[in-house]
Design an enzyme around this catalytic site. Structure first.
Site, PDB file in Angstrom:
ATOM      1  N   ASP A  67       0.466 -11.375   6.486  1.00 54.95           N
ATOM      2  CA  ASP A  67      -0.933 -11.162   6.118  1.00 54.95           C
ATOM      3  C   ASP A  67      -1.350 -12.025   4.935  1.00 54.95           C
ATOM      4  OD1 ASP A  67       0.653  -9.802   4.279  1.00 54.95           O
ATOM      5  OD2 ASP A  67       0.012  -7.818   4.914  1.00 54.95           O
ATOM      6  N   ASN A 135       0.303   4.699   2.713  1.00 58.40           N
ATOM      7  CA  ASN A 135      -0.418   5.381   3.792  1.00 58.40           C
ATOM      8  C   ASN A 135       0.159   5.034   5.172  1.00 58.40           C
ATOM      9  OD1 ASN A 135      -1.183   2.743   4.143  1.00 58.40           O
ATOM     10  ND2 ASN A 135      -3.350   3.046   3.682  1.00 58.40           N
ATOM     11  N   HIS A 137       0.853   1.920   6.268  1.00 56.27           N
ATOM     12  CA  HIS A 137       0.444   0.644   6.863  1.00 56.27           C
ATOM     13  C   HIS A 137       1.623  -0.326   6.958  1.00 56.27           C
ATOM     14  CE1 HIS A 137      -0.905  -1.196   2.719  1.00 56.27           C
ATOM     15  NE2 HIS A 137       0.191  -1.813   3.083  1.00 56.27           N
TER      16      HIS A 137
END
Ligand code: GLP
Length: 239
Positions: A67, A135, A137
């Site tokens: 990313d 969370n 991800h």
């Protein structure tokens, strides 16, 4: 899923670093999917240490990062391009043309994501390294109501902004990123995930013991045939 709980991040870095060095020695032109964040840093230190000792060469290795932030100059100290060079590439003999990133500054985001997806499926990732968000991800695939196949532009959640904004002391943290999709991550032949610290405990429980759901994107790894998870005792405390 093969789960290994270790004492601390340094031990994990050595174990995962060895796994990567062995794999590179066996296949010098291996294709690696790489991650940013604090979790893989000890692994990268082990790999470049072995490279500097002459025990392994990254000359033919090809890498694809997960990313990149949107609208952050490549040269910014917090871009994932800079991070990877500082934490790994600059200390090795890897060829710059073999390192690949999503371009967070692309004007045509759709074309950029398509380009990356095509390059990825052509290359075929042998081993994908992952961290995990608090969370759940992976990459920047945030909790959602669906899983995304290919690369896309994502709006980061408050939890991620809170976790990562500590690194942004000069410019504000971008609220958008480009990320490889969950579908592409799942295409890797082997996946290795690292989690350390109690802030990851809820995510690890949901990933390993919970239902497979896009509200915990990492839970999809339950459906992959070759996943190795390395965590410390704090991350494993709810298991
Ligand atoms: C970041 C990255 C992820 C990384 C995760 C955890 O935002 N996009 O690829 O795995 O968050 O980071 P850390 O290892 O610093 O906890």
């Amino acid at each position: 899923m093969k789960i290994t709980v270790m004492e601390n991040a340094a031990q994990i870095g050595e174990a995962v670093g060895k796994l990567f060095v062995d794999a590179i020695q066996k296949k010098p032109n291996i294709v690696l999917g790489l991650a940013t964040g604090a979790s893989p840093v000890p692994t990268y230190q082990y790999i470049y240490g072995e490279c500097q000792k002459g025990n392994v060469s990254l000359k033919e290795v090809c890498t694809y990062n997960l990313d990149e932030y949107v609208d952050l100059p490549k040269s910014d100290k917090n871009s994932y391009y800079t991070f990877m060079h500082k934490e790994l590439f600059d200390h090795t003999d890897i060829a710059e043309e073999n390192v690949h990133f999503l371009d967070g500054n692309a004007t045509d985001v759709e074309a950029e994501c398509k380009r990356y997806d095509e390059a990825l499926s052509k290359a075929g990732v042998d081993i994908q390294l992952l961290g995990i968000g608090r969370n759940g991800h992976i990459g920047f695939n945030e909790p959602s109501s669906y899983f995304t196949k290919g690369a896309f532009k994502v709006k980061l959640t408050e939890s991620t902004i809170e976790a990562n904004s500590k690194y942004f002391d000069e410019n504000p943290m971008p609220h958008y990123a480009l990320t490889m999709g969950v579908g592409s991550i799942m295409q890797a032949k082997k996946i290795v995930l690292i989690a350390t610290g109690s802030a990851k405990a809820d995510a690890m429980k949901a990933m390993i013991d919970g239902q497979v759901t896009p509200s915990c994107p990492a839970s999809i790894l339950q459906f992959h045939q070759d996943v190795e998870v390395y965590m410390d005792k704090d991350a494993a405390k709810l298991l």
